[in-house]
Design an enzyme around this catalytic site. Structure first.
Site, short mmCIF file in Angstrom:
data_model
loop_
_atom_site.label_atom_id
_atom_site.label_comp_id
_atom_site.label_asym_id
_atom_site.label_seq_id
_atom_site.Cartn_x
_atom_site.Cartn_y
_atom_site.Cartn_z
N HIS A 49 44.27 -66.38 18.61
CA HIS A 49 44.56 -64.94 18.58
C HIS A 49 45.81 -64.69 17.73
O HIS A 49 46.77 -65.47 17.79
CB HIS A 49 44.75 -64.42 20.01
N GLU A 55 39.38 -59.92 13.66
CA GLU A 55 40.42 -59.03 14.18
C GLU A 55 41.48 -58.80 13.12
O GLU A 55 42.46 -59.58 13.04
CB GLU A 55 41.08 -59.67 15.41
#
Ligand code: PGA
Length: 323
Positions: A127, A203
């Site tokens: 992430h 993302e």
């Protein structure tokens, strides 16, 4: 039996069938991943949130729902899960991170085997918040991906460009994401059985938690690009571009052995199939449909909106409708 997901190196018909069945379900369902990040602040709140969110999902097989609480809540939520929604609940559990070693002197770390032992099925890796705040490098992320796949868990690998790259345009962003994927997925081709357990969440960093999501059309283009990059990395052919010999073999539902001993899959003409690519970045109930209705986008990784039960419930309804 559908013939996508054919593994050239599998000798057993049983494994082949199991493998193809896994792909088949993935092809049809949207996947929603709730990334709770460092929320909520107490175990009681976590249990309450889990119960509220699971209520939208119980016994609805149309779409997949994965909830990723902080590590410290995982084991309580596993017990809570069976008490509030039963053992056969379709809600899956994910972790927000993992370490690449199985055991030893690594203070503060959690292994893939420990997660699996708890009943966790998915792990978010790479992430951008971990890349930023914990200085996670592609090398570390690569090691985590390899360990997690080897443990038999599903990987949700996050990739996405920063704003300064996106300002140069989508081509520059694609180049950045391709580079990340190639670094993060080094040596994964040696784990051929695990490729179906690999999910990529696109993302764009500038869209995360900012209230400024990507344009769904551009996300769809990026998702297709990511599938092509993965296809090239793992020797996956895509109809109708597949060469005739391969195509004929797929249509007859036969295994194909290539001279180089490589694996071949098909992920379908619609681009929906083999690899799952999710979108993450300011998804909410107002924009979820625009992303999820795109055939190239297989689901969403949701942060802020996933800890607001009413808001998340609306997104779940959208996923149910579109799955
Ligand atoms: P967001 O976070 O939905 O709050 O933008 C997404 C993510 O970080 O995965």
């Amino acid at each position: 039996m559908r013939t996508n997901g054919i593994h050239a190196n599998l000798s057993s018909d049983f494994v082949l069938r199991k493998f193809a069945g896994e792909n088949e379900s993935n092809n049809m369902k949207k996947l929603l991943v709730a990334n709770w990040k460092l929320n909520p602040q107490t175990l009681n709140e976590a249990k309450k949130l889990f119960k509220e969110v699971s209520n939208f999902k119980i016994h609805d097989p149309r779409f997949e729902l994965v909830i990723c609480p902080p590590f410290s809540y995982l084991s309580s939520i596993v017990s809570h899960k069976s008490s509030v929604i039963g053992h056969r609940s379709l809600v899956k559990l994910g972790a927000q991170d993992v370490f690449w070693e199985d055991k030893g002197a690594y203070t503060g770390e959690v292994s893939a085997a420990m997660l699996k032992n708890l009943g966790v099925e998915y792990v978010i890796i790479g992430h951008s918040e971990r890349r930023r705040w914990l200085n996670e490098t592609d090398e570390m992320i690569n090691k985590k991906v390899l360990t997690t796949l080897k443990a038999g868990l599903k990987v949700i690998l996050c990739a996405g460009e920063p704003l300064n790259i996106r300002r140069k345009g989508l081509v520059a962003a694609k180049r950045f994401v391709k580079n990340q994927l190639q670094n993060d997925l080094k040596n994964v081709s040696s784990f051929k059985f695990q490729v179906p357990r690999l999910i990529v969440a696109y993302e764009p960093i500038w869209a995360i938690g900012t209230g400024r999501p990507d344009k769904p059309e551009q996300t769809a283009e990026m998702a297709k690009f990511i599938k092509d990059v993965l296809g090239a990395m793992f020797h996956v052919s895509r109809f109708p571009e597949a060469e005739p010999r391969r195509k004929a073999s797929f249509q007859r539902g036969k295994q194909v052995r290539y001279p180089e001993g490589e694996t071949a899959f098909s992920y379908g003409a619609g681009g929906a199939g083999k690899f799952q690519v999710l979108y993450g970045g300011s998804v909410n109930s107002g924009n979820a449909e625009m992303f999820l209705e795109k055939k190239e986008i297989d689901g969403a990784l949701i942060g802020g909106a996933s800890v607001k039960p009413k808001e998340f419930g609306k997104i779940i309804k959208i996923a149910q409708r579109l799955s």
